[in-house]
Enzyme design. Structure first.
Site, PDB file in Angstrom:
ATOM      1  N   ASP A  64       4.087  -9.441   3.851  1.00 54.96           N
ATOM      2  CA  ASP A  64       5.134 -10.382   3.435  1.00 54.96           C
ATOM      3  C   ASP A  64       6.428  -9.631   3.167  1.00 54.96           C
ATOM      4  O   ASP A  64       6.420  -8.558   2.553  1.00 54.96           O
ATOM      5  CB  ASP A  64       4.707 -11.146   2.180  1.00 54.96           C
ATOM      6  CG  ASP A  64       3.448 -11.965   2.408  1.00 54.96           C
ATOM      7  OD1 ASP A  64       3.355 -12.599   3.474  1.00 54.96           O
ATOM      8  OD2 ASP A  64       2.568 -11.954   1.536  1.00 54.96           O
ATOM      9  N   ASP A  66      10.333 -10.241   1.628  1.00 55.43           N
ATOM     10  CA  ASP A  66      11.275 -11.096   0.914  1.00 55.43           C
ATOM     11  C   ASP A  66      12.670 -10.500   0.981  1.00 55.43           C
ATOM     12  O   ASP A  66      12.846  -9.277   0.991  1.00 55.43           O
ATOM     13  CB  ASP A  66      10.858 -11.247  -0.553  1.00 55.43           C
ATOM     14  CG  ASP A  66       9.512 -11.942  -0.700  1.00 55.43           C
ATOM     15  OD1 ASP A  66       9.125 -12.671   0.229  1.00 55.43           O
ATOM     16  OD2 ASP A  66       8.849 -11.750  -1.739  1.00 55.43           O
ATOM     17  N   ASP A 143      10.113  -8.519 -12.646  1.00 55.48           N
ATOM     18  CA  ASP A 143       9.058  -8.229 -13.620  1.00 55.48           C
ATOM     19  C   ASP A 143       8.830  -6.733 -13.845  1.00 55.48           C
ATOM     20  O   ASP A 143       9.045  -6.224 -14.941  1.00 55.48           O
ATOM     21  CB  ASP A 143       7.751  -8.935 -13.235  1.00 55.48           C
ATOM     22  CG  ASP A 143       7.376  -8.748 -11.770  1.00 55.48           C
ATOM     23  OD1 ASP A 143       7.986  -7.883 -11.100  1.00 55.48           O
ATOM     24  OD2 ASP A 143       6.466  -9.452 -11.300  1.00 55.48           O
TER      25      ASP A 143
END
Length: 452
Positions: A64, A66, A143
């Site tokens: 993935d 992003d 985070d």
């Protein structure tokens, strides 16, 4: 309250030029590169961000990718015809190239005064957040430090605002800002810490793990559907055994799988062997590219409580079938309040469990009927995992393993009491009768298959 003050993080930019890092565009998906280049050519800042950058630096091959940008979702949509906007809590753009989706997020801001977006916080939890900001603000909103690294498509450098590069080198997870505040914003971050540490073979910084005991109960208020998704990421991505052990070590297991935690607390060594072997087998299948199913894994995790409840009811005189049915229903109902397991998976779990007593019924018709059951293979694999429960269960598993290797006629003859050597290897009496252990059972219908 201003998030910047709560996060207690001051961004300090460190730029790692192309010649000083190992990220190569050949390891980045073509779709992600097209999005990055298009945004950059249109005059916007465009960065590969998060887990993909982290994994590329570690020599991995992320699936993935992003993108973070200063373009708003509406501006992204104008640039890409194959774009759709999603999300209310976090407004995002998805740019679709065939089966691949590139998630494009606008830099998140830390202030609440931005007129272009809105933020809503309830009891410390962010329930809506669409305030745009700068890349520096975006970095401290993320985070973990290792997830706040930005690959700049304009010069192929890596930008680090919070010390993520050092954490990659030290193989440690630091939370950005005050841990208690960040966990209250989103309790699932505690689970992400466990999952990432297991996946990357990192340790969790002591300051980041310290609030787990106090704030773990906040997971009870998290969305059960979201916890199901998080469970799949933990247990079906090739590092399930490590994730499970870390959940238990950190005290978070009881908030995700209370029945599992209770059963293990009773000191059932055979159950621990079953769970860890099941997770280890699943990890191996993932590595080999074989299919895995959540149903089997959840059946493994919850077996101890189902078995013990069923046996407790049978001791009270409840019919075996009713006892297993009650136990199954109770355990699944409780678990789905924590982790929303879809019905298509709970049905399979119920079948795997309900077939366990039937393995003790080795009469001819019942054996062939069981072998024809669509869940037979999964149920047999489950029986094999239960070998540590007792010598009787191990013997039963061996009997069924050998029976499956025999031609239909040979097995039928053996079950009819005629000695017929199997073609597979000379066990002439291996299936000529039921395993002796089974004849001493009080309930030949199978109600106590897991009693040992």
């Amino acid at each position: 309250m201003n998030l910047k003050a709560r996060n207690d993080a001051t961004p300090t930019l460190r730029i790692i030029p192309r010649e000083q890092h190992n990220i190569s565009r050949k390891n980045i998906s073509k779709a992600a590169l097209r999005v990055l280049y298009r945004l950059n050519e249109a005059g916007f800042d465009a960065y590969l961000v998060g887990g993909a950058v982290r994994d590329l630096l570690l020599g991995g091959h992320p699936k993935d990718f992003d993108v973070a940008t200063n373009a708003t979702p509406d501006e992204v949509k104008k640039l890409f015809r194959n774009c759709r906007l999603i999300g209310r809590r976090f407004r995002l753009a998805h740019v679709v190239y065939g089966p691949e989706i590139i998630e494009v997020a606008t830099f998140r801001g830390t202030g609440e005064e931005d007129s272009e977006g809105d933020r809503h916080i309830v009891d410390g939890r962010i329930v809506r957040d669409n305030v745009w900001g700068t890349i520096e603000e975006d970095a401290i909103r993320r985070d973990f430090r290792v997830n706040a690294l930005y690959y700049d498509i304009s010069d192929f450098s890596v930008r680090d605002y919070v010390g993520g590069i050092q954490d990659v080198e030290d193989r440690v997870l630091h939370l950005i800002g005050d841990p208690a505040t960040r966990y209250r914003e989103d309790p699932v971050r505690m689970l992400r810490a466990v999952r990432l540490a297991a996946k990357l073979n990192f340790r969790i910084d002591e300051r980041a793990s310290a609030p787990f005991e106090e704030l773990g109960p906040l997971l009870l208020d998290a969305s059960p559907a979201r916890l199901f998704d998080e469970s799949l990421k933990m247990f079906l991505a090739g590092h399930g055994l490590k994730s499970f052990r870390m959940l238990e070590q950190t005290g978070l297991l009881k908030f995700m799988f209370p029945a599992t935690a209770r059963a293990l607390k009773r000191g059932d060594k055979a159950l621990r062997i079953l769970i860890e072997q099941g997770l280890s087998n699943t990890d191996a299948r993932v590595v080999e590219g074989k299919s895995v199913t959540p149903a089997f894994l959840f059946a493994v995790l919850l077996w101890g409580e189902v078995r013990d409840l069923a046996h407790a009811w049978m001791v009270k005189g409840v019919d075996a079938n009713d006892a297993w049915g009650r136990a199954t229903a109770n355990v699944i109902a409780e678990q789905c309040q924590r982790v929303a397991i879809p019905r298509r998976f709970t049905l399979t779990m119920e079948e795997i469990w309900s077939l366990q007593p039937r393995f003790e019924q080795v009469q001819r018709k019942k054996v062939f009927r069981l072998m024809a059951h669509p869940r037979f293979r999964a149920a047999f694999d489950f029986l094999a995992l239960r070998a540590a429960e007792s010598p009787a269960i191990r013997e039963l598993g061996e009997w069924w393993a050998h029976a499956q290797q025999l031609p239909h006629e040979t097995l039928a003859a053996a079950l009819a009491g005629v000695t017929s050597p199997p073609e597979s290897g000379g066990k002439s009496e291996a299936v000529s009768a039921a395993p002796k252990k089974r004849r001493r059972r009080r309930k030949p219908s199978g109600g106590k298959s897991g009693a040992a």
